[in-house]
Design an enzyme around this catalytic site. Structure first.
Site, short mmCIF file in Angstrom:
data_model
loop_
_atom_site.label_atom_id
_atom_site.label_comp_id
_atom_site.label_asym_id
_atom_site.label_seq_id
_atom_site.Cartn_x
_atom_site.Cartn_y
_atom_site.Cartn_z
N SER A 95 -4.11 6.93 -19.14
CA SER A 95 -3.17 7.52 -18.18
C SER A 95 -2.16 8.43 -18.87
CB SER A 95 -2.41 6.40 -17.45
OG SER A 95 -1.32 6.94 -16.72
N THR A 118 -5.53 14.19 -11.94
CA THR A 118 -5.24 13.43 -10.71
C THR A 118 -4.29 14.21 -9.84
OG1 THR A 118 -5.50 11.33 -11.89
CG2 THR A 118 -4.30 11.26 -9.81
C1 FNR Z 1 -2.87 3.32 -10.73
N1 FNR Z 1 -3.63 4.48 -10.59
C2 FNR Z 1 -3.38 5.55 -11.40
N2 FNR Z 1 -4.15 6.70 -11.31
C3 FNR Z 1 -3.93 7.74 -12.13
O1 FNR Z 1 -4.64 8.73 -12.02
N3 FNR Z 1 -2.94 7.68 -13.07
C4 FNR Z 1 -2.15 6.59 -13.24
O2 FNR Z 1 -1.28 6.57 -14.09
C5 FNR Z 1 -2.35 5.49 -12.37
N4 FNR Z 1 -1.57 4.38 -12.47
C6 FNR Z 1 -1.83 3.28 -11.69
C7 FNR Z 1 -1.07 2.13 -11.85
C8 FNR Z 1 -1.34 1.01 -11.07
C9 FNR Z 1 -0.53 -0.23 -11.27
C10 FNR Z 1 -2.38 1.05 -10.11
C11 FNR Z 1 -2.71 -0.16 -9.29
C12 FNR Z 1 -3.12 2.19 -9.95
C13 FNR Z 1 -4.80 4.51 -9.69
C14 FNR Z 1 -6.04 3.98 -10.39
O3 FNR Z 1 -6.50 4.90 -11.35
C15 FNR Z 1 -7.20 3.74 -9.40
O4 FNR Z 1 -7.42 4.90 -8.65
C16 FNR Z 1 -6.90 2.58 -8.45
O5 FNR Z 1 -6.29 1.51 -9.13
C17 FNR Z 1 -8.20 2.10 -7.82
O6 FNR Z 1 -7.95 1.15 -6.84
P1 FNR Z 1 -8.12 -0.43 -7.07
O7 FNR Z 1 -9.51 -0.68 -7.55
O8 FNR Z 1 -7.08 -0.84 -8.03
O9 FNR Z 1 -7.86 -0.99 -5.70
#
Ligand code: FNR
Length: 352
Positions: A104, A157
């Site tokens: 990330s 993203t």
């Molecule tokens: C994320 N997600 C996310 N996506 C991204 O592109 N950069 C990021 O820094 C983050 N950070 C992040 C933190 C937390 C705590 C969560 C729960 C999610 C989204 C992540 O990449 C992904 O798309 C989702 O978590 C998918 O959904 P599920 O499987 O967790 O329900």
């Protein structure tokens, strides 16, 4: 492994909750997960017995990497919130399970350190998730840093220009790769009389399709767009030169009542028709869910929250175990539907 009764990734959820500060738990779980999860569970599968599966495998070739299975580790911010070893633990787990980690932009540890762990442990080269840094100059700086560190691909993203799931970070956790930090709340115009914090604030600093076309010119690494839910947007992205798409609603964390991830996958993958890989996340909780996503057109699947449940409960071991459990379940689902490779899964032969 912190406990002997763990048979499914979901078993880590309660362990994680018990260990985490309630505010951190709320940050992790925030958003509508249920809709995505239920939609995946609704898909009915068709057992296909008597197939000789002895040559079965889950290998795939993805954007120049040969991978032993299609499960990737989704980019997730601030992993030291969940375990003191944070992203380094996740990188070790990813390497041990031969899985691609997507680092990330909001990682709490230096990109170079995370990549080095993967290199030392012999895992597939990680990818880097890029968030727009309010403008082209700072975005380019971060992109070049990820390239130089040895990341294999860039995941841009774009679905979270407005961040609802935020928390006050403890002193030991910060986005070390984004220093000095960007000023918030955003533009100097925001907050002045008549200006909107959303339109002239957040959105004035958000990227546009023009910026995506610009970004495409800045790197020769594979570029994926994460957060695509509409077939028309997929088309625009492809015509802007992306190498792959990630269908995701960010785990239900951004727009309330958004389309369920699986419904978007069906629409996008049908439209894209194999021109670029279409990856998928949001709601995958076991290997059967991953199978369903592949059968509905995904090339590979990213795991999200279950990894952090494992991390919170048992550090690197927990993350590795979650990936392993899902991989085993995916293989079991393949065997029971008579699929010996991912192409057969993707042909839909196991769908009722
Ligand atoms: C994320 N997600 C996310 N996506 C991204 O592109 N950069 C990021 O820094 C983050 N950070 C992040 C933190 C937390 C705590 C969560 C729960 C999610 C989204 C992540 O990449 C992904 O798309 C989702 O978590 C998918 O959904 P599920 O499987 O967790 O329900």
């Amino acid at each position: 492994m912190g406990g002997t009764q763990i048979e499914r990734a979901g078993d880590y959820q309660g362990l994680a909750q018990a260990r985490l500060d309630p505010l951190v738990w709320r940050y992790l779980q925030d958003g509508d997960q249920g809709g995505n999860e239920e939609r995946l569970k609704q898909i009915v599968l068709l057992p296909r017995p008597l197939v000789d599966c002895r040559a079965g495998h889950t290998r795939l070739s993805l954007l120049g990497q040969t991978l032993s299975h299609p499960l990737l580790l989704a980019p997730m911010a601030y992993q030291q919130l969940f375990h003191e070893h944070g992203e380094i633990a996740t990188a070790m787990a990813a390497s041990a399970q031969d899985a691609v980690m997507v680092i990330s932009s909001l990682a709490g540890q230096p990109i170079e350190d995370i990549v080095r762990v993967v290199e030392e442990e012999g895992g597939p080269a990680p990818w880097f998730q890029l968030y727009w840094q309010q403008g082209r100059a700072r975005t380019l700086e971060l992109l070049k840093r990820a390239e130089q560190a040895g990341c294999h691909a860039i995941v841009f993203t774009v679905d979270a220009p407005i961040k609802l799931a935020t928390m006050q970070l403890p002193a030991h956790v910060r986005a070390v790769n984004l220093e000095p930090p960007l000023p918030l709340p955003l533009s100097p115009d925001a907050g002045t009389r008549g200006a909107s914090l959303v339109f002239q604030g957040w959105m004035a600093q958000a990227p546009t399709w023009d910026d995506l076309r610009w970004l495409r010119e800045q790197t020769s690494l594979p570029l994926l767009l994460k957060g695509v839910l509409h077939a028309g947007d997929a088309e625009l992205a492809i015509s802007s030169g992306v190498d792959g798409l990630i269908v995701s609603n960010h785990g239900g964390r951004v727009l309330g009542g958004a389309v369920h991830s699986l419904d978007a996958l069906s629409a996008v993958s049908a439209h894209v028709a194999g021109r670029v890989p279409v990856l998928f996340d949001s709601g995958v909780r076991d290997g059967r869910d991953a199978y369903v996503a592949l059968a509905k057109g995904a090339t590979a699947v990213l795991l999200g929250r279950p990894l952090m449940w494992g991390l919170a409960a048992s550090g690197a071991m927990g993350v590795a175990h979650v990936v392993r459990l899902l991989r085993d379940e995916l293989e079991m689902t393949m065997a029971l539907t008579g699929c010996v490779n991912l192409d057969e899964v993707r042909s839909g032969r196991g769908l009722a």
